[in-house]
Design an enzyme around this catalytic site. Structure first.
Site, PDB file in Angstrom:
ATOM      1  N   ASP A  29      57.200   5.149  15.268  1.00  0.00           N
ATOM      2  CA  ASP A  29      57.451   4.648  16.613  1.00  0.00           C
ATOM      3  C   ASP A  29      56.113   4.246  17.238  1.00  0.00           C
ATOM      4  O   ASP A  29      55.198   5.072  17.326  1.00  0.00           O
ATOM      5  CB  ASP A  29      58.101   5.755  17.454  1.00  0.00           C
ATOM      6  N   GLU A  79      27.316  10.128  11.387  1.00  0.00           N
ATOM      7  CA  GLU A  79      27.927  10.966  10.362  1.00  0.00           C
ATOM      8  C   GLU A  79      28.534  10.094   9.271  1.00  0.00           C
ATOM      9  O   GLU A  79      29.363  10.535   8.486  1.00  0.00           O
ATOM     10  CB  GLU A  79      28.971  11.913  10.955  1.00  0.00           C
ATOM     11  N   CYS A 111      29.988  14.401  15.483  1.00  0.00           N
ATOM     12  CA  CYS A 111      29.968  13.471  16.618  1.00  0.00           C
ATOM     13  C   CYS A 111      28.991  13.880  17.708  1.00  0.00           C
ATOM     14  O   CYS A 111      28.835  13.163  18.700  1.00  0.00           O
ATOM     15  CB  CYS A 111      31.368  13.340  17.206  1.00  0.00           C
ATOM     16  N   THR A 152      43.400   6.779  14.103  1.00  0.00           N
ATOM     17  CA  THR A 152      42.220   7.119  14.912  1.00  0.00           C
ATOM     18  C   THR A 152      40.929   6.685  14.226  1.00  0.00           C
ATOM     19  O   THR A 152      39.877   7.276  14.431  1.00  0.00           O
ATOM     20  CB  THR A 152      42.170   8.632  15.220  1.00  0.00           C
ATOM     21  N   SER A 201      41.338  21.551  14.914  1.00  0.00           N
ATOM     22  CA  SER A 201      40.236  20.801  15.512  1.00  0.00           C
ATOM     23  C   SER A 201      40.504  20.518  16.982  1.00  0.00           C
ATOM     24  O   SER A 201      39.602  20.609  17.825  1.00  0.00           O
ATOM     25  CB  SER A 201      40.019  19.492  14.755  1.00  0.00           C
ATOM     26  N   HIS A 233      33.759  13.139  24.939  1.00  0.00           N
ATOM     27  CA  HIS A 233      33.848  12.644  23.572  1.00  0.00           C
ATOM     28  C   HIS A 233      35.285  12.200  23.338  1.00  0.00           C
ATOM     29  O   HIS A 233      36.233  12.892  23.726  1.00  0.00           O
ATOM     30  CB  HIS A 233      33.445  13.728  22.575  1.00  0.00           C
ATOM     31  N   LYS A 242      43.687  15.540  27.889  1.00  0.00           N
ATOM     32  CA  LYS A 242      44.062  16.956  27.919  1.00  0.00           C
ATOM     33  C   LYS A 242      42.885  17.807  28.392  1.00  0.00           C
ATOM     34  O   LYS A 242      43.057  18.760  29.151  1.00  0.00           O
ATOM     35  CB  LYS A 242      44.513  17.413  26.528  1.00  0.00           C
ATOM     36  N   ASN A 276      37.874   5.251  17.303  1.00  0.00           N
ATOM     37  CA  ASN A 276      36.879   6.326  17.226  1.00  0.00           C
ATOM     38  C   ASN A 276      35.589   5.809  16.608  1.00  0.00           C
ATOM     39  O   ASN A 276      35.603   5.238  15.514  1.00  0.00           O
ATOM     40  CB  ASN A 276      37.441   7.470  16.385  1.00  0.00           C
ATOM     41  N   SER A 309      32.395  18.289  15.510  1.00  0.00           N
ATOM     42  CA  SER A 309      33.082  19.289  14.697  1.00  0.00           C
ATOM     43  C   SER A 309      32.106  20.092  13.873  1.00  0.00           C
ATOM     44  O   SER A 309      31.031  19.637  13.507  1.00  0.00           O
ATOM     45  CB  SER A 309      34.104  18.595  13.790  1.00  0.00           C
TER      46      SER A 309
END
Length: 390
Positions: A29, A79, A111, A152, A201, A233, A242, A276, A309
């Site tokens: 979707d 990275e 990152c 992403t 993560s 980030h 969020k 990203n 990370s």
């Protein structure tokens, strides 16, 4: 003495993939990407375009001949390294013809690396006020066809010139960093694509934000109401949203919530069209905020949350300089709209093409569609770059 960002540039690929097209091809979707991730389009780089060419292009856009003569340090954060020994920034140093007596190194911590580079640059310029430091954050996020991270992906580079008396953003000495030894995202030397524990993560990102913010508040006695905007980030914009909501708790006044949410939406506009870019994602968000928000003014405090990370997180802030708008690009959206759109099959062929070296470790590349700098050949395992568009 103030130190900060005097100039900022951005470069991405000339190719793009609409996530609505990818969703249809994958039987997903489209709302899962457009609403679930807050993403619309991904930048897609061909084999002749890598972190060096993107980094050189971003820097070339902002540097004058005087800058090239004055820069005495190049810090390259990535990275997506192309060599286990030689710093990618050395290739950029040569392509741009930066004066020879400049230190050049590569910085890695997922990152987060570009944030560490900024701190190093600030210390250097504080000790040597006539210095200029070029900080480049350049990455290509690549996860694999039909992988969970495929929507992403992305490609791009941010270049920042760090000086005293900057004309865009002055750093405030309020950095708070946190390190956690976790395995939420990693790429071993033997793998061309990363491994990620997605749910874990996400939790690490949000928990690191929460605990670093609490420590930041305890040290500096600041609230969200003290910020004109807060940038994050952006592995994908919905995750950062969020994070913002976690900071905008019931102690934040309604008008502050409205202002900070509006600024956040301005900060994700470019990432929604690029995807990203790892080390550069936070600073692409900052650039998007500055070029698209018309309510900011000189003297405003901007918050920044960096996360890499593995994991390292940091919260710090900067103060906007009066007249900062004069140093920015007002045609960025138009430039992104001019990218060539790819079908899903074209994307799969272009983005995942690999070098086919002969028995001497060599290969010549001939296609450089609208690239300013390109990887033109690999000769006996040595990468060769050229400026191909004036």
């Amino acid at each position: 003495m103030t130190v900060g960002i005097d100039k900022i540039g951005f470069a991405t690929s000339q190719y793009a993939l609409k996530l609505a097209d990818l969703a249809r091809e994958r039987g997903v979707d489209p709302d899962k990407y457009s609403k679930g991730l807050l993403l619309d389009t991904l930048s897609i780089s061909p084999i002749t375009e890598d972190i060096v060419t993107l980094g050189a292009s971003a820097a070339h856009m902002i540097l004058s001949e005087q800058d090239l003569a004055d820069i005495d340090m190049v810090l390259f954060a990535t990275e997506s390294g192309i060599d286990q020994s030689k710093a990618a920034g050395i290739f950029v140093h040569g392509l741009l013809n930066i004066q020879p007596f400049a230190r050049t190194i590569e910085i890695k911590e997922a990152c987060y690396g570009a944030t560490a580079a900024l701190h190093y640059a600030q210390l250097h310029v504080t000790a040597r006020p006539t210095s200029k430091v070029l900080v480049i954050a350049s990455d290509i996020a690549k996860y694999g066809i039909e992988s969970s991270g495929e929507p992403t992906q992305g490609a791009g580079s941010i270049a920042m010139l760090i000086t005293h008396n900057p004309r865009i953003l002055a750093f405030n000495d309020d950095n708070v960093a946190q390190t956690r030894d976790v395995m939420d995202f990693w790429r071993p030397n033997y793998s061309t694509t990363p491994f990620v524990d997605g749910i874990y993560s996400t939790r690490q990102y949000l928990e690191s934000l929460k605990t670093t913010w609490e420590e930041y508040q305890s040290r500096y006695n600041l609230t969200m109401g003290d910020f004109a905007a807060f940038t994050f980030h952006l592995p994908y914009p919905k995750l950062a949203l969020k994070g913002l909501k976690k900071l905008l708790d019931k102690t934040v006044a309604p008008l502050d919530k409205e202002r900070l949410t509006e600024a956040f939406m301005d900060s994700i506009l470019y990432s929604q069209q690029v995807g990203n870019i790892y080390t550069g994602s936070l600073f692409l968000g900052l650039l998007s905020l500055l070029e698209n928000n018309d309510k900011l003014k000189g003297g405003d405090r901007i918050g920044l949350f960096s996360y890499g990370s593995g994991a390292v997180a940091e919260i710090f802030s900067g103060t906007l300089v009066q007249g900062y708008k004069d140093m920015l690009n007002t045609d960025r959206k138009k430039q992104l709209e001019q990218r060539q759109l790819l079908s899903v099959s074209e994307y799969e062929q272009l983005f995942f093409e690999e070098s086919k070296l002969d028995n001497t470790g060599s290969q010549i590349f001939k296609e450089y569609n609208k690239q300013m700098f390109a990887l033109t050949a690999i000769h006996e395992h040595k990468r060769h770059y050229e400026k191909v568009e004036k």
